[in-house]
Design a protein around this motif. Structure first.
Motif, short mmCIF file in Angstrom:
data_model
loop_
_atom_site.label_atom_id
_atom_site.label_comp_id
_atom_site.label_asym_id
_atom_site.label_seq_id
_atom_site.Cartn_x
_atom_site.Cartn_y
_atom_site.Cartn_z
N GLY A 194 4.67 7.96 0.70
CA GLY A 194 5.50 6.87 0.19
C GLY A 194 6.96 7.26 0.13
N VAL A 195 7.68 6.58 -0.76
CA VAL A 195 9.12 6.76 -0.88
C VAL A 195 9.47 7.07 -2.33
CG1 VAL A 195 11.36 5.62 -0.68
CG2 VAL A 195 9.62 5.23 1.06
N LEU A 196 10.27 8.11 -2.51
CA LEU A 196 10.84 8.43 -3.82
C LEU A 196 12.33 8.12 -3.77
CD1 LEU A 196 10.90 9.65 -6.67
CD2 LEU A 196 11.13 11.91 -5.61
N PHE A 197 12.77 7.12 -4.53
CA PHE A 197 14.17 6.73 -4.56
C PHE A 197 14.81 7.28 -5.83
CE2 PHE A 197 17.39 3.52 -5.95
CZ PHE A 197 18.34 3.83 -5.00
N ILE A 198 15.81 8.13 -5.66
CA ILE A 198 16.50 8.77 -6.80
C ILE A 198 17.92 8.23 -6.86
CG2 ILE A 198 17.20 10.94 -7.87
CD1 ILE A 198 15.02 12.34 -6.30
N ASP A 212 0.81 -1.22 0.00
CA ASP A 212 0.00 0.00 0.00
C ASP A 212 0.84 1.27 0.00
OD1 ASP A 212 -2.38 -1.22 -0.16
OD2 ASP A 212 -2.92 -1.05 1.96
N ILE A 213 2.12 1.15 0.39
CA ILE A 213 2.99 2.33 0.45
C ILE A 213 3.58 2.57 -0.94
CG2 ILE A 213 4.97 3.40 1.56
CD1 ILE A 213 2.71 2.86 3.49
N PRO A 214 3.29 3.71 -1.58
CA PRO A 214 3.86 3.96 -2.92
C PRO A 214 5.38 4.02 -2.87
CG PRO A 214 2.07 5.51 -2.42
CD PRO A 214 2.39 4.79 -1.14
N PHE A 215 6.02 3.36 -3.82
CA PHE A 215 7.48 3.39 -3.93
C PHE A 215 7.82 3.69 -5.38
CE2 PHE A 215 11.67 1.58 -4.68
CZ PHE A 215 12.38 2.01 -3.58
N VAL A 216 8.46 4.84 -5.61
CA VAL A 216 8.79 5.28 -6.97
C VAL A 216 10.31 5.30 -7.11
CG1 VAL A 216 8.59 7.14 -8.65
CG2 VAL A 216 6.70 6.67 -7.09
N GLN A 217 10.83 4.59 -8.10
CA GLN A 217 12.26 4.52 -8.33
C GLN A 217 12.60 5.19 -9.65
OE1 GLN A 217 13.89 0.58 -7.97
NE2 GLN A 217 15.82 1.11 -8.95
N LYS A 268 3.82 11.14 -7.37
CA LYS A 268 3.54 9.72 -7.59
C LYS A 268 3.86 8.90 -6.34
CE LYS A 268 4.45 9.64 -12.58
NZ LYS A 268 5.41 9.21 -13.64
N ALA A 269 4.73 9.46 -5.49
CA ALA A 269 5.15 8.74 -4.28
C ALA A 269 4.30 9.10 -3.06
CB ALA A 269 6.63 9.05 -3.99
N ALA A 285 20.73 8.05 -3.71
CA ALA A 285 21.84 7.10 -3.76
C ALA A 285 22.97 7.71 -4.57
CB ALA A 285 21.40 5.77 -4.37
N SER A 286 24.20 7.59 -4.06
CA SER A 286 25.35 8.17 -4.75
C SER A 286 26.57 7.27 -4.58
CB SER A 286 25.65 9.56 -4.19
OG SER A 286 26.84 10.08 -4.75
N ASN A 287 27.32 7.11 -5.67
CA ASN A 287 28.60 6.40 -5.61
C ASN A 287 29.77 7.34 -5.86
OD1 ASN A 287 28.50 6.87 -8.37
ND2 ASN A 287 27.97 4.76 -8.90
N ARG A 288 29.52 8.63 -5.76
CA ARG A 288 30.56 9.64 -5.98
C ARG A 288 31.19 10.05 -4.66
NH1 ARG A 288 29.59 8.17 -10.51
NH2 ARG A 288 29.69 9.43 -12.39
N GLY A 289 32.46 10.44 -4.73
CA GLY A 289 33.14 10.99 -3.56
C GLY A 289 32.99 12.50 -3.57
N PHE A 290 34.08 13.21 -3.42
CA PHE A 290 34.04 14.67 -3.56
C PHE A 290 33.99 15.00 -5.04
CE2 PHE A 290 35.78 14.20 0.67
CZ PHE A 290 35.18 15.24 1.37
#
Length: 449
Positions: A290-294, A90-95, A118-119, A323-328
């Protein structure tokens, strides 16, 4: 020629990168298990995500966001998917990926607003008067079609509905009679009719109805009890974006001559917000944040970050997970260098969850899980080779080699992947380091920018 029915021996099935994930794999004390619900390792990150899930469910995450930071291939997206599984259907999850906000069709801020709305779900409860029961009789009054006299259409119908306790007969107009014919409603079906709108829903075949076919028959359902005409409460979840689009269509006739646009006016959104607030105050609805995952957050620019910073303070805001895989790195659109390429004023609002590279044992377990999810059997030697590849190059590359190695095994008429299959697959495909060496070797022959 008589028809032939054959059983399909194999169906198409696509295994996605995270189809094996069932949840965060935590116990009742939010302690992460070694291997559970499809997740391996990353105990600290999973326990932090478990706390976030509890905060979201208790409504204590408003105005905040989460950043999942770590090297590539360390399970950032997997943890976000696990959070969505823990929250429930029931919890909207938008990726989305941050690159999706840059479109030629709509403004980037509009794309972000639509993703956020949408989330956010609205759980609406409605009590409606319905007619529910088993179709005990259905007789059509057919007349010639005024546009084609050679055809006949139903002018009206007589419908008899029965429950365990009551039987009633109704006179039905032509519009509803046409719906009965279109949906193939017949005696023995259990149906529900919304008395106000005339909407018909077929629930299935009655338990008392005689079974006609071995294949293709409807689901068998019990005959309803009580009265035929009754008050029934319906609960359904829609998103704010769904309501935005529905209200945006109710515009003036002049909109028929204007070019179509995927953007929604702010006035429409404000009207939707007021409608939702009124429903909530009346007790007929409740908000379901809900949750918006960027993913790939570093691709967002300074304007989007500033807009998000402000939007997070709104009462109509979802939980935002970045979400990030970058450093500085430089913040896009500026010459400013910041951690993860995110402005410090937004970074200060985020709860940061970090992930770490997997150990050798964890890499082996993940490969075992992925192979089992895909229905592959691996020999011990093949498993050791893939584990070595995952440890020396990357886990993603090792998992990618599973499918071609399995194809080579099938060419040998074997259902088990052996060491030779893995080595053959590794010899024809290149990892990142091999690809870099290839570019350096043939640098002079490659085309430059």
């Amino acid at each position: 020629m008589a028809g032939e029915i054959r059983e399909i021996a194999q169906t198409f099935e696509r295994i996605s990168a995270h189809s094996h994930i069932r949840g965060l794999g935590l116990d009742e004390n939010l302690r992460a298990k070694d291997v559970a619900d499809g997740l391996v390792g990353q105990k600290k990150a999973r326990e932090a995500a478990g706390v976030v899930v509890r905060l979201i469910k208790s409504g204590k995450m408003a105005g905040r966001g989460i950043l999942i930071a770590g090297p590539p291939g360390t399970g950032k997206t997997a943890i976000a998917v696990a959070i969505s599984k823990e929250l429930g259907k029931d919890i909207p999850f938008v990726q989305v990926s941050a690159s999706e906000f840059y479109s030629a069709e709509i403004k980037k801020t509009e794309a972000l607003i639509q993703a956020m709305r949408k989330a956010i779900g609205v759980r609406i409860r409605e009590t409606r008067t319905v007619l529910e029961g088993e179709v005990a009789g259905l007789d059509y009054n057919m007349v010639p079609n005024p546009y084609n006299p050679t055809q006949k259409i139903p002018e009206s119908a007589t419908l008899t509905l029965a429950t365990k306790d009551e039987k009633r007969t109704f006179s039905v107009g032509g519009r509803l009679a046409m719906q009965f014919m279109a949906q193939g409603i017949e005696v023995g079906d259990v149906i529900v009719i919304d008395k106000e709108t005339g909407r018909i829903s077929k629930l299935g075949r009655s338990e008392k109805a005689k079974k006609k076919y071995d294949l293709g028959d409807d689901e068998v359902v019990p005959v309803p009890s009580g009265k035929v005409e009754k008050e029934k409460e319906f609960t359904y979840v829609v998103t704010l974006h769904d309501l935005d689009e529905a209200n945006a269509r109710r515009t003036s006739i002049f909109s028929l001559f204007s070019p179509p646009s995927r953007e929604v006016d702010n006035e429409v959104r404000e009207a939707v917000d007021e409608q939702v607030k009124k429903l909530v105050e009346e007790g007929r609805a409740e908000l379901v944040p809900g949750v918006l995952f960027i993913d790939e957050t570093h691709l967002m620019d300074i304007e989007l970050f500033a807009f998000m910073n402000r939007a997070m303070e709104s009462e109509m805001a979802p939980i935002i997970i970045l979400a990030s895989n970058r450093g500085f790195s430089k913040i896009r659109g500026t010459d400013i260098t910041a951690p993860h390429g995110i402005p410090l004023d937004l970074l200060d609002r985020l709860l940061i969850i970090t992930t770490e590279p997997y150990s050798r044992d964890e890499i082996r377990t993940i490969i075992e899980i992925r192979a089992a999810e895909s229905g592959m059997m691996l020999s011990d030697e093949a498993m050791e080779k893939l584990t070595d590849i995952g440890e020396k190059t990357s886990l993603r590359y090792a998992v990618q080699l599973l499918a071609p190695a399995y194809e080579f095994a099938k060419m040998r008429n074997s259902g088990k992947v052996e060491l030779d299959d893995v080595e053959r697959a590794a010899s024809i495909f290149a990892d990142v380091s091999q690809s870099s060496a290839y570019l350096k070797k043939w640098e002079e022959k490659m085309l430059g920018m």
